[in-house]
Design a protein around this motif. Sequence first.
Motif, PDB file in Angstrom:
ATOM      1  N   ALA A   1       0.827  -1.208   0.000  1.00  0.00           N
ATOM      2  CA  ALA A   1       0.000   0.000   0.000  1.00  0.00           C
ATOM      3  C   ALA A   1       0.865   1.264   0.000  1.00  0.00           C
ATOM      4  N   MET A   2       1.923   1.259   0.807  1.00  0.00           N
ATOM      5  CA  MET A   2       2.834   2.408   0.833  1.00  0.00           C
ATOM      6  C   MET A   2       3.506   2.587  -0.524  1.00  0.00           C
ATOM      7  N   TYR A   3       3.899   1.481  -1.143  1.00  0.00           N
ATOM      8  CA  TYR A   3       4.556   1.536  -2.446  1.00  0.00           C
ATOM      9  C   TYR A   3       3.621   2.123  -3.505  1.00  0.00           C
ATOM     10  N   ASN A   4       2.366   1.646  -3.529  1.00  0.00           N
ATOM     11  CA  ASN A   4       1.404   2.152  -4.508  1.00  0.00           C
ATOM     12  C   ASN A   4       1.116   3.634  -4.295  1.00  0.00           C
ATOM     13  N   LEU A   5       0.960   4.028  -3.044  1.00  0.00           N
ATOM     14  CA  LEU A   5       0.753   5.440  -2.726  1.00  0.00           C
ATOM     15  C   LEU A   5       1.931   6.273  -3.215  1.00  0.00           C
ATOM     16  N   PHE A   6       3.128   5.787  -2.948  1.00  0.00           N
ATOM     17  CA  PHE A   6       4.361   6.490  -3.316  1.00  0.00           C
ATOM     18  C   PHE A   6       4.458   6.668  -4.830  1.00  0.00           C
ATOM     19  N   ILE A   7       4.228   5.600  -5.561  1.00  0.00           N
ATOM     20  CA  ILE A   7       4.365   5.621  -7.025  1.00  0.00           C
ATOM     21  C   ILE A   7       3.280   6.467  -7.680  1.00  0.00           C
ATOM     22  N   GLU A   8       2.037   6.223  -7.306  1.00  0.00           N
ATOM     23  CA  GLU A   8       0.907   6.849  -7.993  1.00  0.00           C
ATOM     24  C   GLU A   8       0.787   8.343  -7.724  1.00  0.00           C
ATOM     25  N   ASN A   9       1.370   8.809  -6.602  1.00  0.00           N
ATOM     26  CA  ASN A   9       1.292  10.233  -6.266  1.00  0.00           C
ATOM     27  C   ASN A   9       2.634  10.945  -6.391  1.00  0.00           C
ATOM     28  N   LYS A  10       3.621  10.248  -6.973  1.00  0.00           N
ATOM     29  CA  LYS A  10       4.960  10.816  -7.186  1.00  0.00           C
ATOM     30  C   LYS A  10       5.497  11.447  -5.901  1.00  0.00           C
ATOM     31  N   CYS A  11       5.546  10.624  -4.864  1.00  0.00           N
ATOM     32  CA  CYS A  11       6.004  11.117  -3.557  1.00  0.00           C
ATOM     33  C   CYS A  11       7.521  11.154  -3.475  1.00  0.00           C
ATOM     34  N   GLU A  12       8.018  12.015  -2.626  1.00  0.00           N
ATOM     35  CA  GLU A  12       9.428  12.005  -2.253  1.00  0.00           C
ATOM     36  C   GLU A  12       9.622  11.307  -0.910  1.00  0.00           C
TER      37      GLU A  12
ATOM     38  N   LYS B   1       3.758  11.538   7.661  1.00  0.00           N
ATOM     39  CA  LYS B   1       4.292  12.672   6.899  1.00  0.00           C
ATOM     40  C   LYS B   1       4.421  12.237   5.447  1.00  0.00           C
ATOM     41  N   ILE B   2       3.918  13.082   4.542  1.00  0.00           N
ATOM     42  CA  ILE B   2       4.037  12.800   3.119  1.00  0.00           C
ATOM     43  C   ILE B   2       4.535  14.046   2.406  1.00  0.00           C
ATOM     44  N   VAL B   3       5.539  13.859   1.549  1.00  0.00           N
ATOM     45  CA  VAL B   3       6.074  14.947   0.734  1.00  0.00           C
ATOM     46  C   VAL B   3       5.890  14.555  -0.727  1.00  0.00           C
ATOM     47  N   LEU B   4       5.224  15.426  -1.499  1.00  0.00           N
ATOM     48  CA  LEU B   4       4.991  15.189  -2.909  1.00  0.00           C
ATOM     49  C   LEU B   4       6.001  15.947  -3.758  1.00  0.00           C
ATOM     50  N   ASP B   5       6.270  15.435  -4.937  1.00  0.00           N
ATOM     51  CA  ASP B   5       7.153  16.118  -5.874  1.00  0.00           C
ATOM     52  C   ASP B   5       6.490  17.415  -6.351  1.00  0.00           C
ATOM     53  N   ASP B   6       7.171  18.550  -6.173  1.00  0.00           N
ATOM     54  CA  ASP B   6       6.594  19.856  -6.504  1.00  0.00           C
ATOM     55  C   ASP B   6       6.177  19.950  -7.969  1.00  0.00           C
ATOM     56  N   VAL B   7       6.999  19.414  -8.850  1.00  0.00           N
ATOM     57  CA  VAL B   7       6.705  19.506 -10.281  1.00  0.00           C
ATOM     58  C   VAL B   7       5.443  18.723 -10.607  1.00  0.00           C
ATOM     59  N   TYR B   8       5.304  17.531 -10.032  1.00  0.00           N
ATOM     60  CA  TYR B   8       4.135  16.704 -10.306  1.00  0.00           C
ATOM     61  C   TYR B   8       2.856  17.359  -9.800  1.00  0.00           C
ATOM     62  N   VAL B   9       2.944  18.014  -8.639  1.00  0.00           N
ATOM     63  CA  VAL B   9       1.775  18.691  -8.084  1.00  0.00           C
ATOM     64  C   VAL B   9       1.277  19.772  -9.033  1.00  0.00           C
ATOM     65  N   ARG B  10       2.216  20.463  -9.690  1.00  0.00           N
ATOM     66  CA  ARG B  10       1.845  21.542 -10.608  1.00  0.00           C
ATOM     67  C   ARG B  10       1.084  21.031 -11.836  1.00  0.00           C
ATOM     68  N   ILE B  11       1.401  19.808 -12.298  1.00  0.00           N
ATOM     69  CA  ILE B  11       0.848  19.333 -13.572  1.00  0.00           C
ATOM     70  C   ILE B  11      -0.268  18.306 -13.408  1.00  0.00           C
ATOM     71  N   ASN B  12      -0.513  17.841 -12.180  1.00  0.00           N
ATOM     72  CA  ASN B  12      -1.522  16.808 -11.975  1.00  0.00           C
ATOM     73  C   ASN B  12      -2.851  17.437 -11.567  1.00  0.00           C
ATOM     74  N   PRO B  13      -3.889  17.318 -12.397  1.00  0.00           N
ATOM     75  CA  PRO B  13      -5.188  17.933 -12.084  1.00  0.00           C
ATOM     76  C   PRO B  13      -5.789  17.449 -10.769  1.00  0.00           C
ATOM     77  N   SER B  14      -5.542  16.175 -10.407  1.00  0.00           N
ATOM     78  CA  SER B  14      -6.137  15.625  -9.191  1.00  0.00           C
ATOM     79  C   SER B  14      -5.534  16.235  -7.925  1.00  0.00           C
ATOM     80  N   LEU B  15      -4.356  16.823  -8.044  1.00  0.00           N
ATOM     81  CA  LEU B  15      -3.705  17.447  -6.896  1.00  0.00           C
ATOM     82  C   LEU B  15      -3.782  18.974  -6.945  1.00  0.00           C
ATOM     83  N   ARG B  16      -4.468  19.492  -7.962  1.00  0.00           N
ATOM     84  CA  ARG B  16      -4.528  20.937  -8.158  1.00  0.00           C
ATOM     85  C   ARG B  16      -5.164  21.649  -6.961  1.00  0.00           C
ATOM     86  N   ASN B  17      -6.169  21.005  -6.337  1.00  0.00           N
ATOM     87  CA  ASN B  17      -6.825  21.646  -5.193  1.00  0.00           C
ATOM     88  C   ASN B  17      -5.862  21.822  -4.022  1.00  0.00           C
TER      89      ASN B  17
END
Length: 374
Positions: free
Chosen positions: A172-183, A204-220
């Motif tokens: 589950a952690m692996y899927n979360l990490f991959i699918e949300n481009k986590c650091e 604690k979760i840190v997402l990749d800044d670049v991915y957050v900018r381009i992913n519509p699901s994380l836009r909010n």
Amino acid sequence: MYLYEYEALELLRKYNIPVEKSCLARNLKELKECSRIIPPPNVLKAQVLTGMRGKAGGIIFTETLEDFEKSGKALFQKRINNSKVNAILVSERVDIRREMYIALTYDRTLRKFTLISSPLGGMDIEEIAIKNPKYILKVSLEPLIETPDFVIRAVAKHLDIPFQEMKKLVEAMYNLFIENKCELVEINPLVLTSSGEILAIDRKIVLDDVYVRINPSLRNLLEKRLREMGESERIAFEYGFSYVRLEGNIAVIGNGAGLTMASMDLVHLYGGKPGIFLDLGGGASSQRVEKALSLVLQDPQIDRVFINILGGITRCDEVATGIANVLKNASNKKKLFVRLLGNNEELGRKILSEVGIPVFTDLKEAVKKAVKGG
């Protein structure tokens, strides 16, 4: 991008990672409602994007409703490591038998994911590494290959958790990490309760800044974070540099967080007081430099600027062009002290000499001049 704990909690729930019952309150009215959903004894957790919140008074255990209301009101009025508390996560009190640590991150040297675990949880992993390094287990996971059972068995044995439970958690952690481009996906502590449940009660979760900018699901998430930022922070985010306002009068600009931090340490060592931390990042363009320096020069508390550049991916002539453009187009009464070394430094020196800015090569000399003001 760092997530608030409650945002990380929702992501963990989405991937069926077990967490405690909780309720989010953004004001006193919602806090009162949370007291009915999760009555005391419970835990109040300030939602701030800063570490060490427990030591700063950001986590409060309450026993009675009166205690809950008093503590919640005080927490909303409190600043945790200089961060305002805009929300409180109310969590059920869990009867803990054992605390553990587990995290998934990316090792840029090995170019592999790294799963870190320890049977000692509830403290910083750095502290564990110093005091009890034998309790830390690191295993590499191949990005494109399913995690072998023998790897999961090693982690399960290290944490004394049944294999099937550990397998579900790691997958589950692996899927979360991959699918949300986590650091980083960190659970600390991961607990075993007295009833035998395994729960992630802090995360604690840190997402990749670049991915957050381009992913519509994380836009909010991005838009919400931008609304929380001050004007300077928004500009920094938009142009891709890191900006932190401090208490001193000397702005410190570098390319790379480590270099900028080291430059600040030297400023402090020689008696100066850093007022701004500004990391241009790698490969900074003249436009980024221009925007960053313009932002710094607008700050009335800053009276001098120390710029320390080690050119590699970042070209010295690009940095120099950005500085020169600012000085040509704005009236600047603040002193600049620039050190350039590396890629295209000679051209950078030439560009700055044309606008009357001397360039240093010796770091200590540059810092001493900046601290003295000339």
